[in-house]
Scaffold this motif. Structure first.
Motif, PDB file in Angstrom:
ATOM      1  N   PHE A 161       0.870  -1.169   0.000  1.00 43.77           N
ATOM      2  CA  PHE A 161       0.000   0.000   0.000  1.00 43.77           C
ATOM      3  C   PHE A 161       0.910   1.222   0.000  1.00 43.77           C
ATOM      4  CE2 PHE A 161      -2.580   3.417   1.518  1.00 43.77           C
ATOM      5  CZ  PHE A 161      -3.785   3.189   0.869  1.00 43.77           C
ATOM      6  N   GLY A 179      -0.562   7.945   8.321  1.00 45.55           N
ATOM      7  CA  GLY A 179      -1.344   6.806   8.762  1.00 45.55           C
ATOM      8  C   GLY A 179      -1.157   6.545  10.244  1.00 45.55           C
ATOM      9  N   ALA A 215      -3.290   2.203  14.006  1.00 45.13           N
ATOM     10  CA  ALA A 215      -4.444   1.322  13.769  1.00 45.13           C
ATOM     11  C   ALA A 215      -4.674   1.117  12.276  1.00 45.13           C
ATOM     12  CB  ALA A 215      -5.697   1.924  14.415  1.00 45.13           C
ATOM     13  N   TYR A 216      -4.492   2.196  11.532  1.00 45.35           N
ATOM     14  CA  TYR A 216      -4.684   2.097  10.085  1.00 45.35           C
ATOM     15  C   TYR A 216      -3.630   1.174   9.478  1.00 45.35           C
ATOM     16  CZ  TYR A 216      -5.200   3.562   5.210  1.00 45.35           C
ATOM     17  OH  TYR A 216      -5.386   3.585   3.845  1.00 45.35           O
ATOM     18  N   ASN A 226      -4.383  -2.401  10.138  1.00 42.91           N
ATOM     19  CA  ASN A 226      -5.428  -2.846   9.212  1.00 42.91           C
ATOM     20  C   ASN A 226      -4.849  -3.119   7.831  1.00 42.91           C
ATOM     21  OD1 ASN A 226      -8.222  -2.970   7.961  1.00 42.91           O
ATOM     22  ND2 ASN A 226      -7.383  -1.166   6.949  1.00 42.91           N
ATOM     23  N   LEU A 227      -3.962  -2.222   7.383  1.00 43.06           N
ATOM     24  CA  LEU A 227      -3.382  -2.405   6.051  1.00 43.06           C
ATOM     25  C   LEU A 227      -2.594  -3.703   5.959  1.00 43.06           C
ATOM     26  CD1 LEU A 227      -2.097   1.168   5.044  1.00 43.06           C
ATOM     27  CD2 LEU A 227      -4.104  -0.046   4.166  1.00 43.06           C
ATOM     28  N   VAL A 257      -5.056  -6.384   5.232  1.00 37.54           N
ATOM     29  CA  VAL A 257      -5.620  -6.298   3.880  1.00 37.54           C
ATOM     30  C   VAL A 257      -4.574  -6.659   2.830  1.00 37.54           C
ATOM     31  CG1 VAL A 257      -6.719  -4.756   2.204  1.00 37.54           C
ATOM     32  CG2 VAL A 257      -7.298  -4.565   4.635  1.00 37.54           C
ATOM     33  N   MET A 258      -3.356  -6.170   3.010  1.00 34.03           N
ATOM     34  CA  MET A 258      -2.310  -6.468   2.021  1.00 34.03           C
ATOM     35  C   MET A 258      -1.950  -7.964   2.070  1.00 34.03           C
ATOM     36  SD  MET A 258      -1.881  -3.632   0.482  1.00 34.03           S
ATOM     37  CE  MET A 258      -3.477  -2.955   0.954  1.00 34.03           C
ATOM     38  N   LYS A 273      -3.968 -10.428   2.848  1.00 40.75           N
ATOM     39  CA  LYS A 273      -5.040 -11.134   2.131  1.00 40.75           C
ATOM     40  C   LYS A 273      -4.826 -11.053   0.619  1.00 40.75           C
ATOM     41  CE  LYS A 273      -9.328 -10.076   3.235  1.00 40.75           C
ATOM     42  NZ  LYS A 273     -10.385  -9.133   3.685  1.00 40.75           N
ATOM     43  N   ARG A 274      -4.521  -9.863   0.165  1.00 39.41           N
ATOM     44  CA  ARG A 274      -4.371  -9.665  -1.283  1.00 39.41           C
ATOM     45  C   ARG A 274      -3.140 -10.405  -1.805  1.00 39.41           C
ATOM     46  NH1 ARG A 274      -6.592  -3.361  -1.741  1.00 39.41           N
ATOM     47  NH2 ARG A 274      -8.633  -3.971  -0.931  1.00 39.41           N
ATOM     48  N   ASP A 295     -11.919  -1.420   2.591  1.00 40.22           N
ATOM     49  CA  ASP A 295     -10.830  -2.086   3.316  1.00 40.22           C
ATOM     50  C   ASP A 295      -9.643  -1.158   3.553  1.00 40.22           C
ATOM     51  OD1 ASP A 295     -12.331  -4.353   3.312  1.00 40.22           O
ATOM     52  OD2 ASP A 295     -11.282  -5.288   1.618  1.00 40.22           O
ATOM     53  N   THR A 296      -9.395  -0.271   2.595  1.00 40.91           N
ATOM     54  CA  THR A 296      -8.217   0.597   2.698  1.00 40.91           C
ATOM     55  C   THR A 296      -8.556   2.079   2.764  1.00 40.91           C
ATOM     56  OG1 THR A 296      -8.099   0.741   0.294  1.00 40.91           O
ATOM     57  CG2 THR A 296      -6.802  -1.009   1.344  1.00 40.91           C
ATOM     58  N   ASN A 323      -6.330   7.102   4.885  1.00 43.39           N
ATOM     59  CA  ASN A 323      -6.472   6.902   6.321  1.00 43.39           C
ATOM     60  C   ASN A 323      -7.730   7.587   6.856  1.00 43.39           C
ATOM     61  OD1 ASN A 323      -4.138   7.189   9.147  1.00 43.39           O
ATOM     62  ND2 ASN A 323      -6.265   6.561   9.101  1.00 43.39           N
ATOM     63  N   TRP A 369     -10.871   5.761   5.606  1.00 43.77           N
ATOM     64  CA  TRP A 369     -10.998   4.484   6.314  1.00 43.77           C
ATOM     65  C   TRP A 369     -11.505   4.717   7.741  1.00 43.77           C
ATOM     66  CZ3 TRP A 369      -8.299   2.608  10.661  1.00 43.77           C
ATOM     67  CH2 TRP A 369      -8.489   1.244  10.936  1.00 43.77           C
ATOM     68  N   GLN A 370     -10.952   5.737   8.387  1.00 39.26           N
ATOM     69  CA  GLN A 370     -11.364   6.036   9.767  1.00 39.26           C
ATOM     70  C   GLN A 370     -12.847   6.419   9.815  1.00 39.26           C
ATOM     71  OE1 GLN A 370      -9.161   5.563  12.415  1.00 39.26           O
ATOM     72  NE2 GLN A 370     -11.138   5.597  13.460  1.00 39.26           N
TER      73      GLN A 370
END
Ligand SMILES: Cc1cc2nc3c(=O)[nH]c(=O)nc-3n(C[C@H](O)[C@H](O)[C@H](O)COP(=O)(O)OP(=O)(O)OC[C@H]3O[C@@H](n4cnc5c(N)ncnc54)[C@H](O)[C@@H]3O)c2cc1C
Lengths: 266, 787
Positions: free
Chosen positions: A177, A245, A248-249, A252-253, A256-257, A259-260, B649-650, B771, B774-775
């Motif tokens: 990302f 970022g 927490a973000y 999450n990334l 997600v990354m 999974k991808r 998701d992002t 960000n 997403w938030q």
């Protein structure tokens, strides 16, 4: 930039000698990190020893055991375009093909990237996930021992990375990302199915540089699918947090990354 | 239409030199014995300078001089001015703190120039600048405008108590309050307009030269308005009288407003060149550009819209706090006032508007005009309010806008502007058709099936260009007139030079201005050269900004052409023994109507210069000048619709479709206009999704490089779909309105309206970074789960 002296080495030992003789010398590879730093006057080496013209540390060979050996002075574009790398480790070729822009990929090198160990650099994820071996003019390192923290490696001051050997893997993929400004990874996940099991390594997100995700690896060993890692994330407290970022973000990334990447390596 | 005349897609004449690397920019120039300047800049956002020690620096190799503000003031160099006087609502003039090109007492933002070094090489100059030791006593800092207004906030200037520059108002407060008292519905929002760094591709640069024998200065510099620069440098900074100062703005690689202003560095180079007795060059590096180019936007606004029971707008009340940074830049005061609040009526019939604007000092870089200048801020407020109000009263956003459109012209708004012509509904319909608005529901369903969120949002913008009628702006406080001048110089062989006070720094004037002449005379554009950017060549001019070069600059050329044509016709009539009224000009020939008698334009030009056979009493030559002062602003308007898909998701937003339907009046070169719109849209989308200037609480700029300041790139934007309608502007001879800023003005609210639509939320702040989006999804999802 401050004044500096440029030297072109033709062998590794030549380079080592030049470095030793210099007051405050620095190795120069693609210059894509070092030169901008010097232009901003944040680094002022007395001497630059250019490694890019040393044949013995440049180029890519597929070895008998299926592993791929890449010379430290090989540029990202050569890795991305190499037929052996694309066939054996498509995730690695893809990673190299998405570093920076075409200019950066034709100048920047594998050795320079890992010696610098920017916490958002891409290569460290591949080295750690694939269990690569880093060769220097003095010794060998495992990737785990090599990357010791943000911008930190186990290299001695005067040590020269000569090559990296990537063992074969049946499945590889890298998904990152990009930071909206710099396009470096805010979270880059390399997944690999290797002889010693599933491996997941993450760059860009962690406070201490590249790291592995043992939970994800265990889950993937049993079930190589995106779903297997869908509910797993690194600890938020271990993540970087900055204006681009939150921790927490980034956590999450990573999920997600991952999974991808698994889906891409199916 | 002539082959290369008005309306033709003529390829840009200037591109050959740009594409082949033969452009001539200020930094490309060198002069014999030239020295290089480097600036010592404040590392603190607010500090008292206890001492400046230059001893070490002076001893360094190649160093000619290390000069500071004490010497500058002693030499009589004047303080930097703000050219637009704004009065507060109590009648008092704005409170302006002293701004010196080199500050020696109190620095007020990081990057402020304190001293200048001149040395033989750039490296030597930089080394010496680093060796200057400035001893600071740090002072408390404030970077946000709302904080700066609070009791107990750090105070920047003794002249501006409470950091307040002015407390200005426009419109009728009592009548507006009355409308709110009787409203059936009130929509209220807090809206921020994020601070931007202009980032032209070419950084600022100055090369100054002093000729002691003539006591004459030359300044090559990156300016959008070299004559204005000369005027200000002469009249206010006392560098030299105008006849002793030549300012040349050669090829300039983009400005976006940031190169209107006269900065400390140009003043310092001019001043230093005489002191050191050699030419002095300075070119900004990218970090200096981030720190010191005038920034744009940075508003905090609270807006309220009053509706009656039929959803007609009855009142609009706006309170804005504008951050002008640490000092007032050249036109800074006008941006959040007359360039902003006068556009708060949007495309709508709003009987009562009241706006109050407080301009505030903070420890940040000065803020001034940036592409759109005030109008993007106004459009953002109006169009976010329209979208939100429509949703609150349960109307489709398009229908709510239709209900409130201005439909009769001229239309006098309650905030000065008199709209002359437009058809807002035509643009709205055109945009909705082009984006297949009716098909959106289906596209949204497809996105949802794929786990994505989809949204659509529009923005019906209006802006004011072609600035401006001199008398009108004079009455509002402008220190200059805003006419333009042109001279059309026909050579003896019939080729033409047009000297214009407009300045091209990306707009393509060398092509479009030639097209106008080609259209009128039927000559190929190849035989028409446009001369600009040099005070020694061009008579006078006000420069290029505010999308004025077409509507004002070309109108001046048109007027000069009228005179050239009239004289050419007289000569042709005389030579062909016809009546003047029967002469027509077509395809480069002057013809006697109804006969086959004709003369080529070359023959007539030659006759004008040989002067062997001219009408009785006529002066030789064929060269005419004109000054054009507009009668009104022009009002480009249009409708932009943005359709986005969001990855939950992002938080990544991708713009799937973007339609811009503009009404620019007459279009000279559609290809160039499309380029202007594309560029503007990308800048507007950049503001909405990527760009954000952040200072930390100590006033250090966190986003001081492209590592952290996110510029839009090709893969951030879709392939735009552009449409145009044409209602001609009645105010100028060509019917032009201007197209340079519309894209940046109209697009941010369209993007945010689309994203908030996708997320199902009422509001969000720009930029819509992944960000942040997403938030918002997380927060919203949690809210939904809790309900
Ligand atoms: C615009 C831009 C975008 C970029 N984007 C990305 C990106 O998306 N992802 C990413 O991973 N990287 C990115 N980079 C960095 C790029 O990959 C660099 O090439 C890399 O970080 C450094 O490699 P280099 O060969 O240029 O090394 P250099 O800059 O020459 O050197 C870097 C450091 O390593 C040392 N060094 C070099 N070679 C050796 C060696 N053989 N042994 C020991 N020490 C050595 C040098 O002394 C120096 O300290 C980007 C760079 C730029 C300019």
């Amino acid at each position: 930039m401050y004044e500096t002296k440029y030297h072109r080495a033709s062998t590794v030992s030549d380079a080592a000698a030049m470095l030793k003789n210099a007051d405050d010398g620095k190795l120069l590879s693609g210059g894509q990190t070092l030169i901008p730093t010097m232009k901003q006057r944040l680094a002022a080496p007395s001497d630059l020893i250019d490694l890019r013209h040393i044949d013995e540390i440049s180029g890519i060979t597929k070895q008998a055991d299926g592993s791929i050996r890449i010379g430290a002075a090989t540029c990202h574009a050569d890795v991305a375009g190499n037929a052996d790398v694309r066939a054996a480790l498509p995730g690695l070729a893809d990673l190299a093909g998405h570093i920076g822009d075409p200019h950066v990929r034709h100048m920047g090198t594998l050795g320079g990237s890992i010696a610098n160990n920017d916490p958002a650099a891409d290569y460290p994820a591949a080295l750690l996930a694939l269990g690569a071996t880093i060769e220097t003019n003095k010794r060998e390192f495992t990737a785990k021992d090599f990357f010791t923290g943000m911008f930190e490696t186990a290299l001695d001051e005067d040590e020269i990375v000569t090559a990296v050997v990537f063992p074969a893997a049946s499945h590889t993929a890298y998904v990152k990302f990009p930071n909206p400004a710099s396009r470096y990874a805010m979270a880059g996940v390399f997944v690999a199915k290797t002889g010693s099991g599933a491996r997941v390594a993450v760059t860009g997100a962690g406070q201490n540089g590249v790291f592995r995700m043992p939970d994800m690896e265990k889950a993937l060993d049993g079930n190589w699918s995106a779903d297997a890692v869908a509910s797993m994330a690194p600890a938020v407290d271990d993540m970087l947090s900055d204006m681009h970022g939150t921790a927490a973000y980034r956590a999450n990334l990573v999920t997600v990354m991952a999974k991808r990447a698994v889906a891409a390596a199916a | 239409m002539a082959a290369e005349g008005i309306g033709a897609r003529v390829l840009r004449k200037e591109d050959k030199r740009f594409i082949t690397g033969n452009g001539r920019y200020t930094d490309d120039m060198t002069m014999p014995r030239m020295g290089y300047a480097a600036f010592v800049r404040s590392t603190h956002a607010h500090a008292r300078i206890k001492s400046i020690n230059t001893d070490e620096a002076m001893k360094m190799p190649g160093v000619d001089a290390v000069l500071n503000g004490h010497q500058l003031v002693a030499d009589g160099i004047g303080n930097i001015i703000c050219g637009w006087m704004i009065h507060s609502k109590d009648g008092s003039p704005m409170n302006m703190g002293a701004y010196r090109a080199l500050e020696s007492e109190t620095v007020r933002f990081v990057g402020q120039a304190i001293a200048v070094v001149v040395a033989d090489t750039l490296q030597q100059a930089r080394d010496a600048a680093e060796a200057v030791i400035v001893d600071y006593e740090e002072l408390p800092t404030v970077v946000d405008s709302l904080d700066a207004l609070k009791d107990g906030a750090p105070q920047l200037h003794p002249e501006a108590a409470g950091n307040l520059i002015y407390d200005w108002e426009i419109g009728e407060e009592a009548a507006t309050n009355e409308a709110f008292a009787n409203a059936a519905h009130i929509t209220q929002m807090d809206l921020d307009n994020n601070r931007l760094v202009p980032n032209p591709m070419e950084p600022r640069s100055a090369l100054a030269h002093f000729d002691p024998s003539e006591e004459h200065y030359t300044l090559y510099t990156t300016s959008q308005n070299p004559h204005v620069a000369r005027l200000v440098l002469s009249a206010f900074y006392n560098v030299a009288p105008e006849n002793k100062l030549r300012v040349v703005a050669p090829d300039v690689g983009g400005g976006f407003g940031s190169k209107i202003f006269i900065y400390p560095e140009e003043i310092a180079c001019l001043w230093a060149t005489k002191r050191v007795g050699r030419p002095v060059k300075w070119t900004s590096d990218r970090t200096e550009a981030f720190l010191t180019d005038a920034h744009g936007r940075d508003h905090h606004t609270t807006a309220e819209l009053a509706l009656d029971a039929n959803n007609k707008i009855t009142g609009f009340r706006v309170k804005t706090v504008a951050n002008l940074g640490a000092y007032m830049s050249l036109f800074s005061s006008s941006v959040p006032t007359y360039l902003y609040a006068t556009l708060l009526s949007g495309q709508y019939n709003i009987p009562n508007i009241y706006a109050n604007v407080k301009a505030v000092y903070t420890n940040t870089a000065p803020v001034d005009a940036y592409r759109g200048a005030g109008r993007p801020e106004a459009t953002y407020v109006v169009e976010r309010m329209m979208e939100t109000a429509a949703k609150e009263v349960g109307m489709a956003p398009a229908e709510f806008r239709r209900l409130n459109f201005v439909r009769e012209f001229p239309h006098q708004t309650p905030v000065i502007m008199a709209y002359d012509a437009g058809d807002y509904e035509a643009s709205l319909d055109q945009a909705m058709n082009a984006i297949d608005y009716n098909g959106f529901a289906q596209r949204r369903a497809q996105s949802e099936a794929a786990g994505k969120l989809r949204g659509i949002g529009m923005s019906c913008y209006i802006e004011a260009c072609g600035i401006a009628p001199s008398q009108a702006v004079g009455s509002l406080g402008a220190g200059v007139g805003l006419w333009e001048s042109a001279e059309v110089r026909v050579n003896a062989v019939g080729t033409i030079e047009v000297l214009t006070g407009s300045h091209s720094h990306g707009q393509g004037h060398e092509t479009t201005f030639a097209q106008l002449v080609s259209d009128r005379l039927g000559l190929p554009t190849d035989s028409i050269s446009i001369v600009h950017g040099d005070t020694d060549k061009v008579q006078m001019g006000m420069g290029t900004y505010g999308s004025r070069s077409g509507a004002v600059g070309m109108s001046a050329i048109s007027k000069a052409l009228d005179k050239v044509e009239a004289k050419a016709k007289k000569i042709a009539a005389h030579l062909m023994e016809a009546s003047e009224g029967d002469i027509t000009i077509e395809n480069g020939e002057l013809k006697v109507a109804g006969t086959d008698k004709k003369l080529s334009f070359t023959e007539v030009s030659l006759a004008a210069y040989t002067a062997h056979n001219l009408p009785e009493g006529m002066e030789p030559g064929l060269k005419e000048g004109a000054f054009y002062d507009p009668t009104n602003f022009t009002f480009p308007a249009g409708c932009y619709i943005c359709e986005v898909e969001v990855d939950p998701d992002t938080g990544v937003v991708s713009i799937e479709n973007f339609v811009a339907a503009d009404d620019f009046g007459t279009i000279i070169n559609p290809m160039i206009v499309e380029g202007q719109v594309h560029g503007g849209l990308v800048q507007g989308i950049g503001q909405a999704m990527l760009e954000h200037t952040q200072y930390d609480e100590d006033g250090q700029l966190l986003t001081a490089s492209y590592m952290d300041y996110a510029m839009p790139r090709a893969d951030n934007v879709p392939s735009f779909k552009l449409e145009t309608t044409v209602t001609e502007c009645p105010g100028n001879p060509l019917g032009m309105k201007g197209c340079g800023e519309a894209g940046a003005i109209g697009s941010p609210p369209a993007v945010i309206n689309a994203i908030t639509d996708a997320l199902g939320i009422r509001d969000m702040t720009m930029p819509a970074s992944p960000n942040r989006v997403w938030q918002l999804i997380q927060d919203n999802g949690m809210k939904q789960a809790a309900e």
